[in-house]
Design an enzyme around this catalytic site. Structure first.
Site, PDB file in Angstrom:
ATOM      1  N   ILE A   1     116.205   3.612  31.451  1.00 55.46           N
ATOM      2  CA  ILE A   1     117.302   2.939  30.790  1.00 55.46           C
ATOM      3  C   ILE A   1     117.772   1.835  31.726  1.00 55.46           C
ATOM      4  O   ILE A   1     117.807   2.027  32.935  1.00 55.46           O
ATOM      5  CB  ILE A   1     118.392   3.995  30.485  1.00 55.46           C
ATOM      6  CG1 ILE A   1     119.233   3.622  29.301  1.00 55.46           C
ATOM      7  CG2 ILE A   1     119.213   4.306  31.660  1.00 55.46           C
ATOM      8  CD1 ILE A   1     120.015   4.816  28.792  1.00 55.46           C
TER       9      ILE A   1
ATOM     10  N   LYS B   1     126.409   9.423  31.149  1.00 54.15           N
ATOM     11  CA  LYS B   1     125.104   9.399  31.808  1.00 54.15           C
ATOM     12  C   LYS B   1     125.058  10.575  32.755  1.00 54.15           C
ATOM     13  O   LYS B   1     125.663  10.557  33.834  1.00 54.15           O
ATOM     14  CB  LYS B   1     124.883   8.099  32.574  1.00 54.15           C
ATOM     15  CG  LYS B   1     123.483   8.064  33.189  1.00 54.15           C
ATOM     16  CD  LYS B   1     123.113   6.716  33.713  1.00 54.15           C
ATOM     17  CE  LYS B   1     121.616   6.615  33.992  1.00 54.15           C
ATOM     18  NZ  LYS B   1     121.071   7.668  34.805  1.00 54.15           N
TER      19      LYS B   1
HETATM   20  S1  IVH Z   1     118.797   8.063  26.812  1.00 53.84           S
HETATM   21  C1  IVH Z   1     115.883   5.371  25.660  1.00 53.84           C
HETATM   22  N1  IVH Z   1     121.096   9.164  27.369  1.00 53.84           N
HETATM   23  O1  IVH Z   1     118.979   8.397  32.446  1.00 53.84           O
HETATM   24  C2  IVH Z   1     116.663   5.861  26.752  1.00 53.84           C
HETATM   25  N2  IVH Z   1     119.502   8.986  29.119  1.00 53.84           N
HETATM   26  O2  IVH Z   1     117.054   7.189  30.852  1.00 53.84           O
HETATM   27  C3  IVH Z   1     116.308   7.258  27.013  1.00 53.84           C
HETATM   28  N3  IVH Z   1     120.248   9.972  31.240  1.00 53.84           N
HETATM   29  O3  IVH Z   1     116.499   9.992  33.708  1.00 53.84           O
HETATM   30  C4  IVH Z   1     117.333   8.002  27.737  1.00 53.84           C
HETATM   31  N4  IVH Z   1     122.228  10.628  30.536  1.00 53.84           N
HETATM   32  O4  IVH Z   1     117.668  11.520  32.038  1.00 53.84           O
HETATM   33  C5  IVH Z   1     119.894   8.802  27.855  1.00 53.84           C
HETATM   34  N5  IVH Z   1     123.161  10.152  27.687  1.00 53.84           N
HETATM   35  C6  IVH Z   1     121.974   9.791  28.159  1.00 53.84           C
HETATM   36  C7  IVH Z   1     121.595  10.031  29.496  1.00 53.84           C
HETATM   37  C8  IVH Z   1     120.344   9.606  29.947  1.00 53.84           C
HETATM   38  C9  IVH Z   1     121.393  10.584  31.564  1.00 53.84           C
HETATM   39  C10 IVH Z   1     119.156   9.740  32.193  1.00 53.84           C
HETATM   40  C11 IVH Z   1     117.826  10.190  31.741  1.00 53.84           C
HETATM   41  C12 IVH Z   1     116.859   9.363  32.544  1.00 53.84           C
HETATM   42  C13 IVH Z   1     117.670   8.181  32.887  1.00 53.84           C
HETATM   43  C14 IVH Z   1     117.095   6.989  32.212  1.00 53.84           C
END
Ligand code: IVH
Length: 712
Positions: free
Chosen positions: A84, A122
């Site tokens: 992300i 997050k």
């Molecule tokens: S969405 C398309 N939502 O951030 C994006 N990621 O993604 C997919 N993460 O290591 C991820 N909280 O584990 C999303 N509410 C959240 C999140 C989240 C933490 C982490 C995820 C990944 C990193 C990048």
């Protein structure tokens, strides 16, 4: 009991156990005593064992009891696990930038109405993907590099937050993505218990979560208070996607997944920035760590239109929080002596809560750094802690420095004080400070080692000062022993810090070789050591004698020789004698060994007492296979022999036993047949033991295996 009765009873038990589980894990309100719960659980286990046909894949008994794995299988993600984009602007304009990008990509005119966004937290843990086939949890994997992860199903099944079976009508395939995390209070409780058992505490919730899921033994994950939040989808078959991200999360909640309550849907960037602020204010009250918030375009159709750029979706962004800072006071500056004798000034702080932990120390790295920041006793300092970074001192607050009335000290002293003030950017000394001077002097390292009084030497050109006391310095001995015994070195389980301190304080150990002279009566007489722990430790020490050349080299703690270099050296030289006699030119032929590393190795072997320690280790029975790393490695004592492992061995973990056998040239197979040479049986060995007896195969216990290995 008839099979029908058994089936009915099993179903009843499962329902009852599930209800208790939910009360306990989700509502924190246990509905039965531990003993009563255990009785139900054991009854179900017994029923399923007696009638294997009754065991269902979603039975609560399936959460535990998996065997340790030798390694994780690789899983290719059908839909890549994306990362992300991070917005580094931590102010409101961070949200504005994102909104502007999205509007530009969608080619919206300025007059178009504001875009609808889903905003959530997050989470600061480990991303995983859970694959459900016809409603049953089929596989759980880590993110890995986004395309390929590791199959950690066994570990994920131990999380009570993760449903083994989806609630309601489930599609043929549903991959749910989310984060494994730990609550801060759960971590604190876990660490309290760990410390009471003299085990290593977890550093922070994120490491706790990530480290637990990447353990081969599912019993470890089961013992940790891990939780899960769902936040997205992966592969999908036979399910109609809802129209928005919000509804998607609602649907996941209906399937039985925990979805974080702190989420909202808003229009426009100002509302996003509001959410960022609001959640930022509540960080301390929310029981788990989050390092920012995530904004996602709410409409899945718009998400589709926006698509991806490299590995990041254009429809989402992580809006971080600034690293937390706090003010506190320096109460002392200690000098710590590390394993290699390096002296590190450490500021002792009045405890302050920052970035989710209470900070009481901050490293000043070295003397130069301490002087550059001009940190002194009594100073008010700003400390910062971001993520799992070691707390650091950002700087001092000059106005708060304690002063003393200046006695007449002459022009030189006056100039030096003025310089000091100027270094804070003050051109003129403010009135209140005239005629005053800092109460405490600038930091300087002591002339001799605070631990052993030996000389202190500075590495040429380097900022690092070291104690020259080598193995006479108790600080280095303790570090050297802990390193020697550590898992990747000689792997002596149970030799913890407290024990090492006692052994050194009691004069029982002066070098690592003395470990192999420890005896039962002495050990059992130590504080917090019963006969059982003493026996376990002795067995672990005994076990450590069979090692590899790479581990031994690493264990010696030669400066600048880490695990990888140790492996390279073992592979290149094959024999310890060859390595110890190699000159600089020969050493520098090894990959990644340059002048500095070569120098460290030469220094190490030039030291007579180091060679003496090695001789004593060998005399005590420490052995390894020479030439192990060479392509032309000679066969070991077990070459051509096939082993089968069953049951639980008293000391060796399955992986370790396997490694021992394989390092000695043997093969480890999963099932007993006529081709099996030895069955190594531990506690609760089952059908394999029966079969081996039937076929007349030699049966060894752990001690027998180790004896065979030594060839007696
Ligand atoms: S969405 C398309 N939502 O951030 C994006 N990621 O993604 C997919 N993460 O290591 C991820 N909280 O584990 C999303 N509410 C959240 C999140 C989240 C933490 C982490 C995820 C990944 C990193 C990048």
């Amino acid at each position: 009991m008839s099979i029908d009765d058994a089936a009915r009873r099993a179903e009843q038990l499962r329902r009852e156990i599930d209800t208790h589980n939910r009360a306990y894990y989700e509502h924190d309100a246990p509905t039965v005593s531990d003993a009563a719960y255990d009785a139900l659980f054991r009854e179900l286990q017994a029923l399923e064992a007696a009638h294997p046909a009754l065991a269902t894949p979603d039975s609560p008994t399936r959460r535990v009891g998996g065997r340790p794995l030798a390694q994780f299988e690789t899983v290719a993600h059908a839909v890549p696990m994306l990362s992300i984009q991070t917005e580094t602007d931590t102010g409101a304009s961070g949200a504005e930038n994102f909104d502007a990008r999205v509007r530009r990509e969608l080619e919206l005119p300025e007059t178009a109405p504001p875009i609808e966004y889903a905003a959530e937290l997050k989470f600061d843990g480990l991303a995983v993907s859970l694959r459900y086939e016809h409603g049953l949890l089929a596989r759980g994997a880590t993110r890995g590099d986004g395309l390929n992860g590791e199959d950690v199903t066994q570990n994920l099944k131990t999380l009570h937050d993760i449903p083994l079976r989806l609630q309601g009508v489930a599609p043929p395939v549903l991959e749910v993505r989310g984060e494994v995390y730990m609550r801060r209070d759960d971590l604190a409780r876990y660490n309290q218990r760990a410390r009471a058992r003299a085990e290593k505490p977890l550093v922070n919730p994120r490491n706790g979560a990530a480290g637990s899921i990447r353990q081969l033994d599912p019993a470890i994950a089961a013992s940790r208070p891990l939780k899960f939040f769902a936040y997205g989808l992966g592969a999908l078959e036979g399910w109609n996607l809802p129209a928005t991200h919000r509804e998607l999360l609602d649907a996941l909640a209906a399937f039985g997944f925990p979805v974080c309550e702190h989420r909202t849907v808003v229009r426009g960037w100002r509302a996003l920035a509001d959410f960022h602020d609001r959640m930022g204010e509540r960080r301390a009250q929310i029981p788990f760590d989050f390092d920012g918030v995530v904004y996602k375009v709410n409409s899945l159709a718009l998400q589709n239109r926006l698509g991806f750029r490299s590995r990041e979706p254009r429809w989402a962004v992580a809006h971080k929080y600034p690293a937390e800072e706090a003010r506190t006071v320096v109460t002392a500056i200690d000098v710590q002596v590390g394993r290699t004798g390096a002296l590190t000034p450490v500021a002792k702080l009045k405890p302050v809560f920052v970035g989710g932990v209470t900070v009481t120390n901050a490293t000043l790295h070295n003397e130069d750094e301490a002087r550059r920041k001009d940190v002194r006793i009594g100073d008010t300092v700003v400390v910062r802690r971001a993520g799992d970074v070691i707390p650091e001192i950002v700087g001092i607050v000059p106005e708060e420095r304690p002063l003393a009335r200046m006695r007449f000290q002459g022009r030189k002293a006056w100039l030096s004080i003025r310089r000091n003030f100027q270094s804070f950017g003050w051109r003129k000394i403010p009135a209140p400070y005239i005629g005053r001077m800092p109460r405490h002097p600038a930091f300087a390292l002591p002339e001799t080692c605070p631990e052993c009084g030996s000389r202190i030497v500075r590495e040429e050109g380097g900022a690092i000062a070291r104690c020259a006391g080598g193995l006479v310095c108790p600080a280095q001995l303790k570090g050297a022993l802990l390193h020697f015994a550590s898992r990747r070195a000689m792997d002596i389980e149970g030799l913890g810090e407290k024990l090492v301190e006692q052994l050194i304080a009691g004069g029982h150990i002066k070098t690592p070789a003395d470990l192999y002279t420890l005896n039962m009566p002495m050990l059992a007489s130590l504080e917090r050591m019963g006969e059982k722990s003493a026996a376990n430790l002795l067995a672990a020490i005994e076990k450590s004698k069979a090692t590899t050349l790479a581990r031994l080299i690493f264990a010696l703690g030669i400066r600048n020789v880490g695990e990888t270099t140790a492996k390279d050296l073992a592979q290149h030289f094959g024999k310890l004698a060859t390595l110890s006699q190699a000159d600089a030119a020969a050493l520098e032929k090894v990959p990644d060994v340059g002048a500095i590393v070569a120098e460290s190795i030469l220094d190490f072997f030039a030291e007579a007492h180091n060679r003496e320690v090695i001789d004593r280790l060998i005399a005590a029975g420490v052995h390894w296979q020479e030439n192990e790393g060479r392509a032309d490695a000679p066969p070991g004592p077990f070459s051509g022999k096939t082993f089968v492992l069953t049951g639980t061995l008293p000391n060796l973990k399955r992986d370790d036993a396997k490694a021992l056998i394989e390092n000695a040239g043997g093969k480890v197979s999963g099932s007993v047949s006529r081709k099996t040479d030895y069955l190594v049986a531990g506690e609760e060995a089952g059908s394999k033991l029966d079969k081996a007896r039937e076929l007349g195969i030699a049966i060894l216990d752990e001690a027998g295996l180790l004896r065979q290995l030594k060839g007696d």
